[in-house]
Motif scaffolding. Structure first.
Motif, PDB file in Angstrom:
ATOM      1  N   VAL A  90       0.844  -1.196   0.000  1.00 55.25           N
ATOM      2  CA  VAL A  90       0.000   0.000   0.000  1.00 55.25           C
ATOM      3  C   VAL A  90       0.879   1.246   0.000  1.00 55.25           C
ATOM      4  O   VAL A  90       1.809   1.369   0.789  1.00 55.25           O
ATOM      5  CB  VAL A  90      -0.950   0.004   1.221  1.00 55.25           C
ATOM      6  CG1 VAL A  90      -1.673   1.333   1.350  1.00 55.25           C
ATOM      7  CG2 VAL A  90      -1.946  -1.143   1.119  1.00 55.25           C
ATOM      8  N   GLY A  91       0.589   2.138  -0.937  1.00 57.28           N
ATOM      9  CA  GLY A  91       1.345   3.379  -1.056  1.00 57.28           C
ATOM     10  C   GLY A  91       1.620   3.695  -2.512  1.00 57.28           C
ATOM     11  O   GLY A  91       1.120   3.030  -3.419  1.00 57.28           O
ATOM     12  N   THR A  92       2.448   4.707  -2.725  1.00 58.12           N
ATOM     13  CA  THR A  92       2.797   5.131  -4.078  1.00 58.12           C
ATOM     14  C   THR A  92       4.226   4.721  -4.384  1.00 58.12           C
ATOM     15  O   THR A  92       5.130   4.931  -3.574  1.00 58.12           O
ATOM     16  CB  THR A  92       2.633   6.655  -4.227  1.00 58.12           C
ATOM     17  OG1 THR A  92       1.274   6.997  -3.939  1.00 58.12           O
ATOM     18  CG2 THR A  92       2.970   7.119  -5.633  1.00 58.12           C
ATOM     19  N   TRP A  93       4.413   4.138  -5.562  1.00 55.86           N
ATOM     20  CA  TRP A  93       5.697   3.612  -6.006  1.00 55.86           C
ATOM     21  C   TRP A  93       6.086   4.260  -7.332  1.00 55.86           C
ATOM     22  O   TRP A  93       5.261   4.417  -8.208  1.00 55.86           O
ATOM     23  CB  TRP A  93       5.617   2.100  -6.192  1.00 55.86           C
ATOM     24  CG  TRP A  93       5.223   1.374  -4.943  1.00 55.86           C
ATOM     25  CD1 TRP A  93       3.956   1.099  -4.515  1.00 55.86           C
ATOM     26  CD2 TRP A  93       6.091   0.848  -3.955  1.00 55.86           C
ATOM     27  NE1 TRP A  93       4.000   0.416  -3.330  1.00 55.86           N
ATOM     28  CE2 TRP A  93       5.303   0.251  -2.959  1.00 55.86           C
ATOM     29  CE3 TRP A  93       7.475   0.811  -3.825  1.00 55.86           C
ATOM     30  CZ2 TRP A  93       5.843  -0.369  -1.840  1.00 55.86           C
ATOM     31  CZ3 TRP A  93       8.023   0.191  -2.706  1.00 55.86           C
ATOM     32  CH2 TRP A  93       7.212  -0.386  -1.735  1.00 55.86           C
ATOM     33  N   ARG A  94       7.375   4.613  -7.464  1.00 58.10           N
ATOM     34  CA  ARG A  94       7.888   5.195  -8.704  1.00 58.10           C
ATOM     35  C   ARG A  94       8.714   4.145  -9.433  1.00 58.10           C
ATOM     36  O   ARG A  94       9.614   3.530  -8.865  1.00 58.10           O
ATOM     37  CB  ARG A  94       8.759   6.413  -8.401  1.00 58.10           C
ATOM     38  CG  ARG A  94       9.302   7.100  -9.648  1.00 58.10           C
ATOM     39  CD  ARG A  94      10.060   8.383  -9.317  1.00 58.10           C
ATOM     40  NE  ARG A  94      11.045   8.227  -8.279  1.00 58.10           N
ATOM     41  CZ  ARG A  94      12.312   7.837  -8.480  1.00 58.10           C
ATOM     42  NH1 ARG A  94      12.727   7.552  -9.679  1.00 58.10           N
ATOM     43  NH2 ARG A  94      13.139   7.737  -7.464  1.00 58.10           N
ATOM     44  N   LEU A  95       8.400   3.927 -10.698  1.00 56.91           N
ATOM     45  CA  LEU A  95       9.144   2.984 -11.521  1.00 56.91           C
ATOM     46  C   LEU A  95      10.528   3.563 -11.797  1.00 56.91           C
ATOM     47  O   LEU A  95      10.646   4.687 -12.272  1.00 56.91           O
ATOM     48  CB  LEU A  95       8.399   2.733 -12.840  1.00 56.91           C
ATOM     49  CG  LEU A  95       9.040   1.763 -13.831  1.00 56.91           C
ATOM     50  CD1 LEU A  95       9.071   0.346 -13.249  1.00 56.91           C
ATOM     51  CD2 LEU A  95       8.281   1.780 -15.147  1.00 56.91           C
ATOM     52  N   THR A  96      11.580   2.790 -11.488  1.00 62.71           N
ATOM     53  CA  THR A  96      12.947   3.264 -11.711  1.00 62.71           C
ATOM     54  C   THR A  96      13.618   2.539 -12.870  1.00 62.71           C
ATOM     55  O   THR A  96      14.422   3.117 -13.577  1.00 62.71           O
ATOM     56  CB  THR A  96      13.807   3.108 -10.450  1.00 62.71           C
ATOM     57  OG1 THR A  96      13.822   1.740 -10.055  1.00 62.71           O
ATOM     58  CG2 THR A  96      13.278   3.974  -9.318  1.00 62.71           C
ATOM     59  N   ALA A  97      13.315   1.266 -13.030  1.00 63.07           N
ATOM     60  CA  ALA A  97      13.930   0.478 -14.100  1.00 63.07           C
ATOM     61  C   ALA A  97      13.061  -0.736 -14.384  1.00 63.07           C
ATOM     62  O   ALA A  97      12.303  -1.178 -13.533  1.00 63.07           O
ATOM     63  CB  ALA A  97      15.326   0.034 -13.690  1.00 63.07           C
ATOM     64  N   TYR A  98      13.190  -1.258 -15.591  1.00 67.09           N
ATOM     65  CA  TYR A  98      12.482  -2.482 -15.923  1.00 67.09           C
ATOM     66  C   TYR A  98      13.207  -3.189 -17.049  1.00 67.09           C
ATOM     67  O   TYR A  98      14.074  -2.624 -17.712  1.00 67.09           O
ATOM     68  CB  TYR A  98      11.022  -2.214 -16.285  1.00 67.09           C
ATOM     69  CG  TYR A  98      10.789  -1.379 -17.517  1.00 67.09           C
ATOM     70  CD1 TYR A  98      10.494  -1.979 -18.736  1.00 67.09           C
ATOM     71  CD2 TYR A  98      10.834   0.001 -17.455  1.00 67.09           C
ATOM     72  CE1 TYR A  98      10.255  -1.219 -19.854  1.00 67.09           C
ATOM     73  CE2 TYR A  98      10.588   0.768 -18.567  1.00 67.09           C
ATOM     74  CZ  TYR A  98      10.302   0.170 -19.772  1.00 67.09           C
ATOM     75  OH  TYR A  98      10.072   0.924 -20.877  1.00 67.09           O
ATOM     76  N   CYS A  99      12.862  -4.414 -17.245  1.00 65.51           N
ATOM     77  CA  CYS A  99      13.427  -5.215 -18.310  1.00 65.51           C
ATOM     78  C   CYS A  99      12.308  -5.458 -19.317  1.00 65.51           C
ATOM     79  O   CYS A  99      11.390  -6.234 -19.065  1.00 65.51           O
ATOM     80  CB  CYS A  99      13.991  -6.526 -17.757  1.00 65.51           C
ATOM     81  SG  CYS A  99      15.243  -7.235 -18.813  1.00 65.51           S
ATOM     82  N   LYS A 100      12.382  -4.739 -20.442  1.00 65.57           N
ATOM     83  CA  LYS A 100      11.342  -4.805 -21.466  1.00 65.57           C
ATOM     84  C   LYS A 100      11.447  -6.141 -22.203  1.00 65.57           C
ATOM     85  O   LYS A 100      12.494  -6.471 -22.756  1.00 65.57           O
ATOM     86  CB  LYS A 100      11.536  -3.649 -22.447  1.00 65.57           C
ATOM     87  CG  LYS A 100      10.494  -3.548 -23.509  1.00 65.57           C
ATOM     88  CD  LYS A 100      10.773  -2.339 -24.384  1.00 65.57           C
ATOM     89  CE  LYS A 100       9.694  -2.183 -25.426  1.00 65.57           C
ATOM     90  NZ  LYS A 100       9.912  -0.971 -26.222  1.00 65.57           N
ATOM     91  N   PRO A 101      10.387  -6.937 -22.199  1.00 71.66           N
ATOM     92  CA  PRO A 101      10.449  -8.245 -22.851  1.00 71.66           C
ATOM     93  C   PRO A 101      10.789  -8.126 -24.338  1.00 71.66           C
ATOM     94  O   PRO A 101      10.177  -7.352 -25.062  1.00 71.66           O
ATOM     95  CB  PRO A 101       9.039  -8.811 -22.662  1.00 71.66           C
ATOM     96  CG  PRO A 101       8.486  -8.065 -21.507  1.00 71.66           C
ATOM     97  CD  PRO A 101       9.095  -6.697 -21.572  1.00 71.66           C
ATOM     98  N   ALA A 102      11.800  -8.884 -24.757  1.00 71.36           N
ATOM     99  CA  ALA A 102      12.201  -8.927 -26.161  1.00 71.36           C
ATOM    100  C   ALA A 102      11.739 -10.237 -26.798  1.00 71.36           C
ATOM    101  O   ALA A 102      11.569 -10.319 -27.999  1.00 71.36           O
ATOM    102  CB  ALA A 102      13.711  -8.778 -26.282  1.00 71.36           C
ATOM    103  N   SER A 103      11.565 -11.242 -25.979  1.00 72.73           N
ATOM    104  CA  SER A 103      11.042 -12.542 -26.411  1.00 72.73           C
ATOM    105  C   SER A 103      10.481 -13.228 -25.177  1.00 72.73           C
ATOM    106  O   SER A 103      10.440 -12.637 -24.094  1.00 72.73           O
ATOM    107  CB  SER A 103      12.142 -13.389 -27.058  1.00 72.73           C
ATOM    108  OG  SER A 103      13.078 -13.807 -26.086  1.00 72.73           O
TER     109      SER A 103
END
Length: 136
Positions: free
Chosen positions: A29-42
């Motif tokens: 519960v709360g607010t979260w800021r996206l910092t990084a992700y791994c964009k699916p390539a396959s």
């Protein structure tokens, strides 16, 4: 007498709890800021993406089972988590189920809750790649 001691011992043991033992539903519960992700390539590979400073994606999870995704200085297509805006969520074991209007399934998407603590949330929504959030 043995019965009284046993009952008393069970009552004492049952009343003790570990401090700081927080369930994921409380912690998320709360607010979260996206910092990084791994964009699916396959289906088994992904490309690492860091959200640049000056652009922000926020996901807020409420106590009422609602979530909301908002953006600052970016469009949902650039650095979004889901790109849906808002919806509902439930915690199911070590997973989180998110149901949003943009999803093709009315049962939403079950995502692995990799880890969560007071500062960081890591989700794996697609099976290849993690999304890292920091608490706001």
């Amino acid at each position: 007498m043995r019965y009284v001691i046993l009952v008393f011992s069970l009552l004492i043991a049952g009343s003790c709890s570990k401090p700081g033992n927080v369930t994921p539903s409380d912690t998320i519960v709360g607010t979260w800021r996206l910092t990084a992700y791994c964009k699916p390539a396959s289906s088994s590979a992904c490309t690492a993406v860091k959200v640049p400073s000056g652009k922000s994606v926020f996901v807020a999870f409420g106590k009422d089972g609602k979530f909301n995704e908002t953006y600052e200085n970016t469009k949902p297509i650039e650095y979004s988590f889901l790109g849906c805006g808002s919806g509902d969520y439930t915690i199911e074991g070590n997973n989180i189920r998110i149901v949003a209007l943009c999803m093709s399934s009315t049962s939403g998407r079950l995502m692995q809750l990799v880890s969560v603590n007071n500062k960081q949330l890591i989700l794996n929504p697609f099976g290849s790649g993690e999304y890292t959030f920091e608490r706001e």
